[in-house]
Design an enzyme around this catalytic site. Structure first.
Site, short mmCIF file in Angstrom:
data_model
loop_
_atom_site.label_atom_id
_atom_site.label_comp_id
_atom_site.label_asym_id
_atom_site.label_seq_id
_atom_site.Cartn_x
_atom_site.Cartn_y
_atom_site.Cartn_z
CG ASP A 59 16.93 10.20 19.48
OD1 ASP A 59 16.41 9.48 18.27
OD2 ASP A 59 15.68 10.29 19.97
CE1 TYR A 151 16.69 -4.71 14.07
CE2 TYR A 151 16.41 -6.91 11.96
CZ TYR A 151 17.16 -6.05 13.23
OH TYR A 151 18.65 -5.44 13.21
CE LYS A 155 18.49 -2.70 10.94
NZ LYS A 155 19.13 -1.89 10.84
P1 NAD Z 1 24.86 -2.22 19.52
O1 NAD Z 1 23.32 -2.81 20.48
O2 NAD Z 1 25.79 -3.16 20.08
O3 NAD Z 1 24.38 -1.10 19.53
C1 NAD Z 1 23.54 0.24 18.82
C2 NAD Z 1 24.27 1.12 19.01
O4 NAD Z 1 23.08 2.41 18.40
C3 NAD Z 1 23.87 1.39 20.81
O5 NAD Z 1 25.17 2.55 21.01
C4 NAD Z 1 22.53 2.63 20.69
O6 NAD Z 1 22.62 2.85 21.97
C5 NAD Z 1 23.00 3.16 19.71
N1 NAD Z 1 21.45 3.92 19.15
C6 NAD Z 1 20.35 2.97 19.49
N2 NAD Z 1 19.02 3.64 18.76
C7 NAD Z 1 19.12 5.18 18.63
C8 NAD Z 1 19.49 6.27 18.40
N3 NAD Z 1 18.07 5.93 18.12
N4 NAD Z 1 20.08 6.86 17.94
C9 NAD Z 1 21.12 6.77 17.77
N5 NAD Z 1 21.55 5.61 18.21
C10 NAD Z 1 21.10 4.64 18.41
O7 NAD Z 1 24.00 -3.06 18.07
P2 NAD Z 1 24.81 -3.37 16.69
O8 NAD Z 1 24.99 -5.05 16.83
O9 NAD Z 1 26.52 -2.90 16.52
O10 NAD Z 1 23.96 -2.53 15.76
C11 NAD Z 1 24.39 -2.19 15.14
C12 NAD Z 1 23.89 -2.02 13.51
O11 NAD Z 1 23.64 -3.76 13.29
C13 NAD Z 1 21.93 -2.02 13.90
O12 NAD Z 1 21.54 -1.58 12.87
C14 NAD Z 1 21.65 -3.74 13.81
O13 NAD Z 1 20.03 -3.90 13.30
C15 NAD Z 1 22.17 -3.76 13.17
N6 NAD Z 1 22.63 -5.42 12.76
C16 NAD Z 1 22.81 -5.65 13.96
C17 NAD Z 1 23.00 -7.72 14.04
C18 NAD Z 1 23.77 -8.14 14.93
O14 NAD Z 1 23.76 -9.58 14.88
N7 NAD Z 1 24.51 -7.48 16.39
C19 NAD Z 1 22.71 -8.70 12.77
C20 NAD Z 1 21.93 -7.87 11.88
C21 NAD Z 1 22.58 -6.09 11.69
#
Ligand code: NAD
Length: 251
Positions: A59, A151, A155
């Site tokens: 975490d 958020y 970010k």
């Molecule tokens: P996702 O939900 O597929 O993956 C996120 C992962 O982070 C999951 O495996 C989850 O278990 C893990 N996680 C959550 N909280 C955690 C913690 N406290 N400690 C360790 N692991 C933790 O989402 P994603 O879209 O792949 O997101 C990855 C990153 O990309 C994030 O930082 C998100 O904010 C960012 N992001 C996503 C998007 C989008 O549209 N999907 C766009 C811009 C940025």
């Protein structure tokens, strides 16, 4: 890509979505990858599937767990060279709906989690004589949209973190950059779709309509950019925010 083979890489949030795609690409490039994720079982199973070195429960809001993940890399793999500080959690909602607990959670995971990851990794990368970090921010790190404010603030903070660390660690040979991805097809995306109104399919259509290249990003699109930033092909790039957005921010 130059400079990824045989390097030890830590990917937080690597059990799903963007982090998983980065882990997969790094393994393809010959890196020795440790996946650290809140969901330890998923991390272990993805690590097995991809041929990564390990999948750990971690975490990123918990300093001891983050330190332990970095210590694992040093102890079991001899050190740490590359970091994708990627773990994050979504939030959408009006500011008046944000209680203190929610605010703390959004900042803890998205901003302080990235900080703790970089802090734990900095000493290990220094000890290797250099390395690279890539931090997953968001388009919400370089622009804003109503209904995402905590958020967006977190970010934007990640961008500041990357810029500050880029200067602080430059003398140590450590490059630090941030990614600003467009809406990306991962399990997280439906959580953002709520803020667009309508059902998820309509929201996806609205996302697509706002992207000049005409499609949502795939996790691999972001992973490829992350891997380039981590590779020696980006040897002169630090403190940069790489927007991977299909043209959204162009105008
Ligand atoms: P996702 O939900 O597929 O993956 C996120 C992962 O982070 C999951 O495996 C989850 O278990 C893990 N996680 C959550 N909280 C955690 C913690 N406290 N400690 C360790 N692991 C933790 O989402 P994603 O879209 O792949 O997101 C990855 C990153 O990309 C994030 O930082 C998100 O904010 C960012 N992001 C996503 C998007 C989008 O549209 N999907 C766009 C811009 C940025």
């Amino acid at each position: 890509m130059r400079g990824l083979a045989d390097r030890v890489a830590l990917v937080t949030g690597g059990a799903s979505g963007i982090g998983r795609a980065t882990a997969a690409r790094l393994v393809e490039e010959g890196s020795r990858v440790v996946i650290a994720d809140l969901d330890g079982r998923a991390a272990a199973s993805v690590a097995r599937e991809l041929g990564a070195e390990a999948g750990l429960a971690c975490d990123v809001t918990d300093t001891a767990q983050v330190d332990a993940a970095v210590a694992h890399c040093s102890r079991e793999l001899g050190g740490l060279d590359l970091v994708h500080a990627n773990a994050g959690a979504p939030f959408t909602g009006a500011i008046t709906e944000v209680d203190d607990e929610t605010l703390d959670r959004v900042l803890d995971v998205n901003l302080k989690g990235a900080f703790k990851t970089c802090r734990a990794a900095a000493g290990a990368l220094r000890a290797r004589g250099g390395g690279a970090m890539a931090l997953t921010s968001s388009l919400q790190g370089v622009m804003a949209r109503p209904g995402f404010t905590p958020y967006t603030a977190a970010k934007h903070g990640v961008v500041g973190l990357a810029r500050g660390l880029a200067l602080e660690l430059a003398d140590d040979g450590v490059r630090v950059n941030a990614l600003a991805p467009a809406p990306t097809e991962t399990p997280m995306l439906p959580a953002f779709a709520g803020a667009m109104g309508g059902d998820v399919d309509e929201a996806y259509e609205r996302f697509r309509a706002g992207i000049p290249l005409g499609r949502l990003a795939a996790p691999r699109d972001i992973a490829d950019a992350v891997c380039w930033l981590l590779s020696e092909e980006a040897a002169m790039v630090t403190g940069h925010v790489l927007v991977v957005d299909g043209g959204i921010t162009v105008g």
